[in-house]
Motif scaffolding. Structure first.
Motif, PDB file in Angstrom:
ATOM      1  N   ALA A  44      41.652  54.317  38.026  1.00 45.80           N
ATOM      2  CA  ALA A  44      42.450  53.501  37.100  1.00 45.80           C
ATOM      3  C   ALA A  44      41.557  53.135  35.915  1.00 45.80           C
ATOM      4  N   ASN A  45      40.875  52.049  36.029  1.00 41.76           N
ATOM      5  CA  ASN A  45      39.806  51.657  35.112  1.00 41.76           C
ATOM      6  C   ASN A  45      39.063  50.489  35.739  1.00 41.76           C
ATOM      7  N   GLY A  46      37.986  50.082  35.123  1.00 47.82           N
ATOM      8  CA  GLY A  46      37.158  49.008  35.677  1.00 47.82           C
ATOM      9  C   GLY A  46      37.893  47.687  35.763  1.00 47.82           C
ATOM     10  N   LEU A  47      38.821  47.444  34.828  1.00 47.79           N
ATOM     11  CA  LEU A  47      39.565  46.185  34.828  1.00 47.79           C
ATOM     12  C   LEU A  47      40.459  46.070  36.060  1.00 47.79           C
ATOM     13  N   VAL A  48      41.086  47.163  36.467  1.00 52.41           N
ATOM     14  CA  VAL A  48      41.938  47.145  37.660  1.00 52.41           C
ATOM     15  C   VAL A  48      41.093  46.850  38.903  1.00 52.41           C
ATOM     16  N   GLY A  49      39.927  47.452  38.992  1.00 50.32           N
ATOM     17  CA  GLY A  49      39.035  47.180  40.120  1.00 50.32           C
ATOM     18  C   GLY A  49      38.632  45.714  40.175  1.00 50.32           C
ATOM     19  N   LEU A  50      38.313  45.142  39.012  1.00 47.61           N
ATOM     20  CA  LEU A  50      37.956  43.730  38.946  1.00 47.61           C
ATOM     21  C   LEU A  50      39.133  42.843  39.327  1.00 47.61           C
ATOM     22  N   LEU A  51      40.344  43.195  38.865  1.00 46.47           N
ATOM     23  CA  LEU A  51      41.529  42.409  39.211  1.00 46.47           C
ATOM     24  C   LEU A  51      41.832  42.465  40.711  1.00 46.47           C
ATOM     25  N   VAL A  52      41.608  43.614  41.325  1.00 43.01           N
ATOM     26  CA  VAL A  52      41.810  43.733  42.780  1.00 43.01           C
ATOM     27  C   VAL A  52      40.832  42.829  43.514  1.00 43.01           C
ATOM     28  N   LEU A  53      39.584  42.806  43.084  1.00 49.00           N
ATOM     29  CA  LEU A  53      38.587  41.934  43.722  1.00 49.00           C
ATOM     30  C   LEU A  53      38.929  40.461  43.528  1.00 49.00           C
ATOM     31  N   LEU A  54      39.362  40.094  42.328  1.00 52.71           N
ATOM     32  CA  LEU A  54      39.724  38.698  42.073  1.00 52.71           C
ATOM     33  C   LEU A  54      40.973  38.287  42.852  1.00 52.71           C
ATOM     34  N   ALA A  55      41.946  39.208  43.002  1.00 51.91           N
ATOM     35  CA  ALA A  55      43.138  38.907  43.787  1.00 51.91           C
ATOM     36  C   ALA A  55      42.767  38.693  45.255  1.00 51.91           C
ATOM     37  N   GLY A  56      41.859  39.497  45.765  1.00 55.82           N
ATOM     38  CA  GLY A  56      41.389  39.315  47.141  1.00 55.82           C
ATOM     39  C   GLY A  56      40.687  37.984  47.311  1.00 55.82           C
ATOM     40  N   LEU A  57      39.887  37.589  46.336  1.00 61.01           N
ATOM     41  CA  LEU A  57      39.197  36.302  46.385  1.00 61.01           C
ATOM     42  C   LEU A  57      40.195  35.145  46.386  1.00 61.01           C
ATOM     43  N   ALA A  58      41.188  35.214  45.524  1.00 63.12           N
ATOM     44  CA  ALA A  58      42.179  34.131  45.443  1.00 63.12           C
ATOM     45  C   ALA A  58      43.022  34.055  46.717  1.00 63.12           C
ATOM     46  N   LEU A  59      43.509  35.200  47.196  1.00 59.15           N
ATOM     47  CA  LEU A  59      44.320  35.205  48.404  1.00 59.15           C
ATOM     48  C   LEU A  59      43.511  34.750  49.619  1.00 59.15           C
ATOM     49  N   GLY A  60      42.278  35.205  49.712  1.00 55.31           N
ATOM     50  CA  GLY A  60      41.426  34.778  50.819  1.00 55.31           C
ATOM     51  C   GLY A  60      41.168  33.287  50.798  1.00 55.31           C
ATOM     52  N   SER A  61      40.965  32.715  49.628  1.00 54.84           N
ATOM     53  CA  SER A  61      40.741  31.269  49.515  1.00 54.84           C
ATOM     54  C   SER A  61      41.969  30.489  49.973  1.00 54.84           C
ATOM     55  N   VAL A  62      43.148  30.947  49.591  1.00 58.50           N
ATOM     56  CA  VAL A  62      44.390  30.280  50.003  1.00 58.50           C
ATOM     57  C   VAL A  62      44.561  30.369  51.519  1.00 58.50           C
ATOM     58  N   VAL A  63      44.285  31.532  52.096  1.00 58.84           N
ATOM     59  CA  VAL A  63      44.451  31.714  53.541  1.00 58.84           C
ATOM     60  C   VAL A  63      43.480  30.834  54.314  1.00 58.84           C
ATOM     61  N   VAL A  64      42.218  30.793  53.894  1.00 58.84           N
ATOM     62  CA  VAL A  64      41.231  29.967  54.590  1.00 58.84           C
ATOM     63  C   VAL A  64      41.600  28.494  54.488  1.00 58.84           C
ATOM     64  N   LYS A  65      42.047  28.066  53.321  1.00 61.27           N
ATOM     65  CA  LYS A  65      42.433  26.663  53.133  1.00 61.27           C
ATOM     66  C   LYS A  65      43.629  26.314  54.018  1.00 61.27           C
ATOM     67  N   ARG A  66      44.614  27.188  54.073  1.00 57.05           N
ATOM     68  CA  ARG A  66      45.808  26.926  54.889  1.00 57.05           C
ATOM     69  C   ARG A  66      45.478  26.901  56.373  1.00 57.05           C
ATOM     70  N   GLY A 104      40.867  35.599  56.095  1.00 56.63           N
ATOM     71  CA  GLY A 104      40.641  35.052  54.757  1.00 56.63           C
ATOM     72  C   GLY A 104      39.224  35.299  54.265  1.00 56.63           C
ATOM     73  N   LEU A 105      38.240  35.144  55.162  1.00 49.82           N
ATOM     74  CA  LEU A 105      36.856  35.410  54.761  1.00 49.82           C
ATOM     75  C   LEU A 105      36.647  36.882  54.422  1.00 49.82           C
ATOM     76  N   LEU A 106      37.293  37.766  55.174  1.00 47.05           N
ATOM     77  CA  LEU A 106      37.186  39.189  54.852  1.00 47.05           C
ATOM     78  C   LEU A 106      37.860  39.501  53.514  1.00 47.05           C
ATOM     79  N   LEU A 107      38.917  38.766  53.177  1.00 39.82           N
ATOM     80  CA  LEU A 107      39.537  38.953  51.859  1.00 39.82           C
ATOM     81  C   LEU A 107      38.629  38.441  50.743  1.00 39.82           C
ATOM     82  N   ILE A 108      37.886  37.383  51.017  1.00 42.91           N
ATOM     83  CA  ILE A 108      36.992  36.817  50.002  1.00 42.91           C
ATOM     84  C   ILE A 108      35.816  37.746  49.725  1.00 42.91           C
ATOM     85  N   ILE A 109      35.322  38.425  50.769  1.00 48.89           N
ATOM     86  CA  ILE A 109      34.195  39.344  50.592  1.00 48.89           C
ATOM     87  C   ILE A 109      34.630  40.478  49.666  1.00 48.89           C
ATOM     88  N   PRO A 110      33.849  40.768  48.622  1.00 49.23           N
ATOM     89  CA  PRO A 110      34.248  41.832  47.703  1.00 49.23           C
ATOM     90  C   PRO A 110      34.240  43.195  48.395  1.00 49.23           C
TER      91      PRO A 110
END
Length: 193
Positions: A44-66, A104-110
């Motif tokens: 795709a491009n580098g931006l898509v890869g970065l967005l996938v990593l950031l989405a995983g970080l955000a989703l993992g944080s929400v899951v761990v908090k919940r 959630g922790l596995l989602l947070i890990i890049p």
């Protein structure tokens, strides 16, 4: 004269299979994660890869908090029931908090592979299967440990340490049953003031 083959030292214990293969598994995991990220970024491009990593970080944080909030709520309810004198009943929704936190922790890990495993751990049937497998494995390992040379030590530790405190001492019984003259009669004074 030596023949070139060495016999293992009997005083040195063999390394377990886990200790031998774990570093290799972690290295393979890291190389695979980096390779997958470069493939996605190249496709795709580098931006898509970065967005996938950031989405995983955000989703993992929400899951761990919940999962943490749910675990704390269950703990507070159990403590409240114990204070009220009501026996704590098992909750069907309380199992899986640990696996949700792990997911959630596995989602947070890049990394994409860790994200995929983390997402799988969020699926309830997968959680139940992993939970049952882990419970069976733990019970089997405990049974094996109690059969080995340390089995008596495990049993003694479970029997003699209910509160975690060990008081060394010796009990001396007087066979005559006579009470010494200097032994105080009546109620005992408090141990500490």
């Amino acid at each position: 004269m030596t023949t070139g083959t060495q016999t293992p030292n009997p005083a040195r214990p063999r390394r377990s299979r886990l200790r031998t293969l774990l570093p290799l598994g972690v290295a393979v995991w890291l190389v695979l994660e980096i390779w997958l990220l470069t493939v996605v970024a190249g496709a795709a491009n580098g931006l898509v890869g970065l967005l996938v990593l950031l989405a995983g970080l955000a989703l993992g944080s929400v899951v761990v908090k919940r999962a943490g909030r749910r675990a704390f709520k269950n703990l507070a309810e159990t403590l409240q029931q114990q204070q009220d004198g009501v026996p704590a009943e098992p909750r069907p929704n309380s199992e899986g908090n640990g696996l949700m936190m792990l997911g959630g922790l596995l989602l947070i890990i890049p990394g994409l592979l860790s994200d995929a495993v983390g997402l799988l751990l969020l699926v309830p049937p997968v959680q139940k299967a992993v939970s049952r497998y882990a419970e069976r494995t733990l019970e089997r390992k405990l049974r094996e440990a109690t059969r080995g040379p340390l089995g008596d030590a495990f049993r003694q530790a479970r029997i003699h340490r209910p509160d975690g405190k060990v008081v060394q001492g010796e009990v001396i019984r007087d066979e005559t049953g006579a009470v010494p003259d200097d032994f105080p009669q009546g109620p005992r004074p408090p141990l500490s003031r």
